[in-house]
Design an enzyme around this catalytic site. Structure first.
Site, PDB file in Angstrom:
ATOM      1  CG  ASP A 292      -2.001   1.010   1.178  1.00  0.00           C
ATOM      2  OD1 ASP A 292      -2.716   1.056   0.174  1.00  0.00           O
ATOM      3  OD2 ASP A 292      -2.141   1.772   2.154  1.00  0.00           O
ATOM      4  CD  GLU A 339      -2.062   2.561  -3.357  1.00  0.00           C
ATOM      5  OE1 GLU A 339      -2.149   3.410  -4.272  1.00  0.00           O
ATOM      6  OE2 GLU A 339      -1.875   2.864  -2.172  1.00  0.00           O
ATOM      7  CG  ASP A 392      -9.282   3.278   0.541  1.00  0.00           C
ATOM      8  OD1 ASP A 392      -9.852   2.947   1.596  1.00  0.00           O
ATOM      9  OD2 ASP A 392      -8.041   3.357   0.436  1.00  0.00           O
TER      10      ASP A 392
END
Length: 501
Positions: A292, A339, A392
């Site tokens: 991430d 990401e 998200d």
């Protein structure tokens, strides 16, 4: 060259089941069977760590441990460590939302009851497990045991002597409170045993697991408590600065995550010890690792500790290729997804290119009618993963209903979205599956055409995040067949054999 494949994104907590939250029980195996019937090659999950503030899997008490909430209680009944009546008394609801307050109270009650009944049978087994995993398990189990003894307070509020893992007081605590510590070892034994069994079941069906590795750790974590030398802390062990992202189109004041910032110089001097251990654990847990906020390895946004928002921060250089060269030196070729969402500088693009890791493309970000961008399907290169949206984002249906009209109209024209497809969601999924990206993934909620109620997380908010669950009756053979058909049309099936239409 990687073959064309596809997968479904859904966290463990979102699995159906009768005990209030998704777990490693029979419904997890049933979902793997659903993935197999759907001809999917990947199951992408959210972080597996024990959740802390806001119930977010990105704010965990440990970067290494697993969430006890996911332990299958039925196995504990089968082993004689629980009675079915014990579970019935908890009053768990088989519904579409996770009630974390109930889970915290009742699941831990049941796990402690099972631990008490297991001591005689598992004594040697737990000791051997601890020996094998002590390189991370000691930090976690001692930390959580002290936290229990302190009424759950954050470690920054503990007595001064308990704030240092090497102190005499901590060593004395380990001797006197072995029972408290052993409970947490017990939870990790069953978590890891059950998870690895489920992962093997998936792998044997040709389904690989994509795990999510947050770049940062939580301030209230065993990681910070046990490894303060690897973080930018002051003399009182408080963070000097914390992580976030600057203001952008989506958030006027940025996002203030509050995670401590690494001391990358100290980590480099250690041979990136902490990160090498994280990757080692991740390789055990997952087949592919999605890291991430990858841009933070090139430069990261740091904000003074105690700030109310992320406006007054600054960009600071990260470790760059030095970290990934070390990872490659230790582990060889690791299957990692970067990401790389958000604004990308030339330096970030060059870092990702140097690693060779695939980046991510989100279709919901693609349809700006005024210009061209990397998220539009015609710009996707082979070495990327395309998503309809992530945890998200809004669901596809919610996005279609709320997006600016010109963006929505452009998406409809570009993808030839049509109500005859039984929902624009299928058109977005079709758009993803049809790109050149080697891997296409959609949220389970998007296959189900769920609206706002299906959203998993809205960044920078607290409330109903992380609570969505799929219902067992929604995972139908008809849905699996439709996903399978789409997957075959765009040649993303697990095998290379053609199917009959």
């Amino acid at each position: 060259m990687k073959k064309r494949e596809s997968g479904i994104l859904m966290g463990i907590s979102s699995l159906p089941g009768k005990y209030g939250i998704g777990d490693f029980g029979k419904e997890a195996y049933a979902f793997v069977d659903f993935l197999e019937r759907s001809d999917q090659s990947y199951w992408q999950i959210l972080p597996l760590g024990p959740t802390g503030f806001g119930d977010s899997p990105y704010q965990s008490f440990s970067a290494f441990a697993g969430n006890p909430y996911f332990i299958d209680l039925d196995e504990l009944v089968e082993l004689g460590f629980l009675e079915k009546s014990d579970i019935d008394s908890a009053g768990f609801a088989e519904n579409s939302r996770v009630d974390y307050s109930q889970i915290y109270k009742e699941k831990y009650r049941l796990l402690r009851l099972a631990f008490e009944k297991s001591k005689k049978a598992l004594g040697d087994t737990l000791a051997e497990f601890y020996e094998d995993h002590s390189w991370w398990l000691r930090e976690f189990s001692v930390f959580m045991a002290i936290k229990d003894s302190q009424g759950g307070k954050a470690w920054s509020e503990w007595d001064e002597d308990l704030k240092h893992i090497g102190s005499h007081e901590v060593q004395e605590f380990e001797k006197k409170e072995s029972d408290r510590i052993n409970f947490w070892i017990f939870t990790q034994y069953f978590f890891l045993k059950q998870w690895l069994k489920l992962k093997l079941y998936a792998n044997n069906k040709g389904i690989k697991i994509i795990g999510d590795l947050p770049i940062y750790v939580s301030e209230d974590s065993s990681d910070l408590w046990a490894n303060p030398k690897y973080f930018m802390l002051d003399d009182d062990l408080k963070p000097i600065t914390v992580a976030g992202v600057p203001p952008d189109y989506f958030t006027a004041k940025g996002q203030l995550w509050g995670n401590p910032i690494y001391d990358w110089n100290a980590l480099e001097e250690s041979g990136y010890d902490f990160w090498i251990r994280r990757i080692k654990q991740s390789i055990l847990l997952y087949d592919t690792i999605r890291i991430d906020h990858f841009r933070g390895f090139e430069s990261f946004w740091e904000v003074p500790y105690g700030a109310e928002d992320a406006v007054n921060g600054k960009w600071t250089k990260g470790p760059g290729m030095k970290l990934f060269n070390k990872i490659a030196q230790v582990f060889g070729d690791v299957d990692i997804i970067a990401e790389d969402l958000g604004f990308q500088t030339e330096e970030v693009v060059e870092l990702i290119k140097a690693t060779g890791f695939p980046g991510m493309k989100i279709l919901q970000f693609a349809f700006d009618p005024e210009g061209d961008n990397d998220y539009l399907p015609h710009n996707h290169d082979r070495n990327c993963i395309v998503y309809t949206g992530t945890h998200d984002n809004r669901t596809v249906r919610d996005w279609i209903e709320t997006a600016p009209k010109d963006s929505r109209d452009y998406a409809i024209e570009y993808l030839k979205l049509d109500d005859d497809e039984e929902g624009y969601n299928w058109g977005l999924i079709r758009g993803a599956w049809g790109t050149n990206a080697y891997l296409a993934i959609a949220q389970m909620q998007d296959f189900l055409d769920l609206g706002e109620d299906g959203r998993m997380n809205e960044p920078a908010t607290l409330g109903q995040n992380w609570t969505w669950r799929v219902l067992k009756e929604q995972l139908t053979d008809k849905l699996a067949e439709r996903i399978s058909r789409l997957t075959w049309i765009y040649r993303r099936c697990k095998d290379d054999q053609s199917r009959e239409s």
